[in-house]
Motif scaffolding. Structure first.
Motif, PDB file in Angstrom:
ATOM      1  N   GLU A  22       0.900  -1.215   0.062  1.00 37.95           N
ATOM      2  CA  GLU A  22      -0.110  -0.094  -0.136  1.00 37.95           C
ATOM      3  C   GLU A  22       0.833   1.345   0.087  1.00 37.95           C
ATOM      4  N   LEU A  23       2.152   0.918   0.263  1.00 37.59           N
ATOM      5  CA  LEU A  23       2.920   2.381   0.354  1.00 37.59           C
ATOM      6  C   LEU A  23       3.546   2.732  -0.795  1.00 37.59           C
ATOM      7  N   LEU A  24       3.271   1.709  -1.869  1.00 32.23           N
ATOM      8  CA  LEU A  24       3.546   2.041  -3.079  1.00 32.23           C
ATOM      9  C   LEU A  24       2.909   3.392  -3.653  1.00 32.23           C
ATOM     10  N   LYS A  25       1.905   3.681  -3.159  1.00 37.32           N
ATOM     11  CA  LYS A  25       1.113   4.762  -3.520  1.00 37.32           C
ATOM     12  C   LYS A  25       1.466   6.061  -2.928  1.00 37.32           C
ATOM     13  N   GLU A  26       2.085   6.127  -2.035  1.00 33.46           N
ATOM     14  CA  GLU A  26       2.518   7.302  -1.342  1.00 33.46           C
ATOM     15  C   GLU A  26       4.167   7.654  -1.569  1.00 33.46           C
ATOM     16  N   GLN A  27       4.105   9.054  -1.618  1.00 36.12           N
ATOM     17  CA  GLN A  27       5.606   9.525  -2.085  1.00 36.12           C
ATOM     18  C   GLN A  27       6.258   9.949  -1.058  1.00 36.12           C
ATOM     19  N   GLU A  28       5.602  10.597   0.052  1.00 36.28           N
ATOM     20  CA  GLU A  28       6.192  11.051   1.392  1.00 36.28           C
ATOM     21  C   GLU A  28       7.131  10.265   2.221  1.00 36.28           C
ATOM     22  N   PRO A  29       6.560   8.949   2.764  1.00 38.93           N
ATOM     23  CA  PRO A  29       7.489   8.524   3.688  1.00 38.93           C
ATOM     24  C   PRO A  29       8.820   8.170   3.206  1.00 38.93           C
TER      25      PRO A  29
ATOM     26  N   ASP B 256      14.341  -1.532  -4.557  1.00 40.25           N
ATOM     27  CA  ASP B 256      13.943  -2.015  -5.845  1.00 40.25           C
ATOM     28  C   ASP B 256      12.961  -1.215  -6.512  1.00 40.25           C
ATOM     29  N   LYS B 257      11.685  -1.179  -5.558  1.00 37.01           N
ATOM     30  CA  LYS B 257      10.466  -0.654  -6.056  1.00 37.01           C
ATOM     31  C   LYS B 257      10.326   1.149  -6.097  1.00 37.01           C
ATOM     32  N   MET B 258      10.640   1.492  -4.860  1.00 38.72           N
ATOM     33  CA  MET B 258      10.780   2.970  -4.582  1.00 38.72           C
ATOM     34  C   MET B 258      12.014   3.790  -4.760  1.00 38.72           C
ATOM     35  N   ARG B 259      13.077   3.266  -4.042  1.00 41.69           N
ATOM     36  CA  ARG B 259      14.308   3.901  -4.145  1.00 41.69           C
ATOM     37  C   ARG B 259      14.462   5.185  -3.667  1.00 41.69           C
ATOM     38  N   ASN B 260      13.392   5.547  -2.835  1.00 44.01           N
ATOM     39  CA  ASN B 260      13.421   6.679  -2.080  1.00 44.01           C
ATOM     40  C   ASN B 260      13.040   6.774  -0.502  1.00 44.01           C
TER      41      ASN B 260
END
Length: 523
Positions: free
Chosen positions: A149-156, A185-189
């Motif tokens: 579900e965190l894939l949809k969030e940019q801020e964390p 791999d998926k977010m890198r941020n």
């Protein structure tokens, strides 16, 4: 401006300065776990990342903590009761041990107390993803869904799962590998803060070395996007007033122990002293069913009577106090990931993300669960495999300090330190979001100059604040963009604008060497 067809004076405004790069937030952890409720004015929040900034907001949307329940079980092995004896328990209890069943039967969910510890250590805005209530069993698949579900969030910028260590060891490792894949791999941020399964045990534990088990099981993928801490912590999060006789599920065993301690029968015989009668009645009331009392008392009256009974038991029985102290100690034994998320936040806000989150004291901590010496830390900090585990140590006169600042990729010269990894993420995300304004702009020299100026101005500000190493800005960073410099004519035809940014990162002084040498007397 349109074509000029009518004679007159026309005003044309031109922007003189490039857009500025806004520094993104660096300390916004996302916590995944079980909550009492997940509700926003009748709108469910289950498996929905929800931003809060205080425990008051947590209470509003996710309720309060579970009601932990402990079983007093007969244990024939006296060595298993070492912690009970150390607390000063009566010899009559050498055959008993306290067990808290995992999941709903024992109220063994730790997110609530982890959040309290997070805010105790300087925590701020964060996200909560509720994967179930206190009637749900611990399920690795639900935790995995919460991570997705965190894939949809940019801020964390951090991912923390305090309840991962409550799972079986293979399930815990599988969940932590999913956290690594999500971050690297998926977010890198963002980065993951991991706990060592069984980290409350020493490395020479008969059941196996928890650190070696962690290292051997975790794998080697995306290690520079995570850090791990050992050992667990004895905290002060749970207070005396939060516990009562109701936290003991096996009330009949508790009654038996208290009667044995005080030498009292189950019922008061004729002619028994008033004091004995009161004590016998108090012990009998432990299993009292208030729903059958006539006339039916109000809820407030029931709470008042239970509080009075608990106070009476504390007054008449030293053994009861010992039991409550042991229960409190078990609840206060917590993995350190949530507290470390608070430390990251506090250090970022006070010093900047480029300051290593180490040599900082932890709040609400009595002592580490395992005492670590300098010699013990050698294998934790530097290993041939590179999986560095950051130690939490107690120092005389200083308290409990975080004494490590490495990622799990400890052999990498690029990503060895947590602050380097997190600073680079901040620089990358800040420039990425600012550069979106130039997407589809003409790929010509004016755009190249604009983006170079934009990034250079941002990095100059970071350098002035101490975030980059160098005596002058030219030593700290350089920005390159242009045809023949970072791009070929084919790149321009394909719509590609390439920018190369070189930065000199600030690394912590992990080892300080002071050399002393004698010299000849001069006067």
């Amino acid at each position: 401006m349109g074509a000029m067809k009518t004679p007159g004076v026309y005003i044309v405004e031109k922007n003189a300065f490039p857009n500025s790069v806004v520094e993104v937030a660096t300390a916004v952890p996302a916590f995944i776990g079980h909550t009492e409720i997940a509700d926003n004015r009748s709108k469910p929040l289950s498996f929905k990342p929800w931003r809060i900034s205080s425990m008051a907001e947590y209470h509003q949307y996710f309720g309060f903590g579970p009601n932990p329940r402990f079983n007093i079980a007969v244990k024939s092995d006296p060595s298993a009761l070492a912690d009970f004896k150390a607390a000063g328990a009566d010899n009559k209890l050498t055959e008993y041990v306290f067990e808290q069943p995992a999941g709903k039967d024992g109220g063994r969910y730790t997110l609530y107390n982890a959040m309290r510890h997070f805010f105790q250590n300087g925590g701020g805005p964060c996200y909560i993803i509720s994967v179930g209530d206190y009637a749900s069993d611990l399920d690795p698949d639900k935790f995995g869904r919460g991570i997705d579900e965190l894939l949809k969030e940019q801020e964390p910028t951090m991912v923390v799962v305090p309840e991962a260590v409550l799972l079986k060891q293979p399930d815990c490792i599988g969940l932590q590998q999913a956290m690594l894949q999500h971050c690297g791999d998926k977010m890198r941020n963002r980065v993951a803060i991991l706990d060592v399964w069984g980290g409350d045990k020493p490395r020479n534990d008969p059941g196996g070395d928890p650190v070696d088990l962690f290292r051997n099981s975790l794998g080697i993928n995306f290690l520079n996007y995570a850090s791990a801490y050992y050992p667990w912590l004895n905290t002060t999060v749970v207070g005396d007033k939060e516990l009562s006789y109701e936290n003991i599920a096996t009330a009949d065993v508790l009654q038996q122990l208290l009667r044995s301690e005080l030498g009292l029968p189950e019922t008061a015989p004729d002619g028994a002293a008033l004091k004995d009668k009161e004590q016998i009645q108090a012990i009998a009331d432990i299993t009292k069913d208030w729903s059958k009392v006539e006339p039916a008392p109000t809820d407030d009256a029931i709470l008042a009577n239970k509080a009075l009974l608990n106070k009476t038991l504390m007054t008449i029985s030293p053994l009861f106090n010992t039991i409550m102290d042991l229960v409190k100690g078990k609840l206060n034994l917590m993995p350190p990931s949530a507290a470390m998320a608070g430390i990251y936040t506090m250090v970022d806000n006070s010093r900047g993300v480029w300051k290593a989150p180490a040599n900082v004291s932890l709040s609400g901590v009595v002592a580490p669960a395992v005492t670590i010496s300098a010699a013990d830390q050698e294998d934790l900090n530097v290993t041939t495999q590179g999986k560095s585990i950051n130690a939490i140590r107690s120092f005389i006169g200083e308290g409990v300090l975080v004494w490590g600042a490495r990622t799990l990729d400890g052999n990498s010269l690029d990503w060895r330190y947590i602050n380097v990894r997190r600073t680079m993420i901040m620089l990358e995300e800040s420039c990425k979001l600012a550069a979106k304004a130039l997407v589809f702009e003409p790929n010509v020299a004016n755009t190249w100059v604009t983006i170079k100026s934009m990034v250079a101005n941002f990095l100059t500000g970071i350098w002035k604040r101490g975030g980059l190493a160098g005596a002058v800005p030219e030593d700290a960073f350089s920005v390159h963009c242009g045809l023949g410099e970072t791009m070929t004519p084919d790149d321009i035809l394909e719509g590609i604008l390439r920018v190369t940014v070189l930065v000199a990162m600030v690394r912590p002084a992990e080892f300080i060497e002071i050399t002393f040498q004698q010299q000849m007397q001069k006067s």
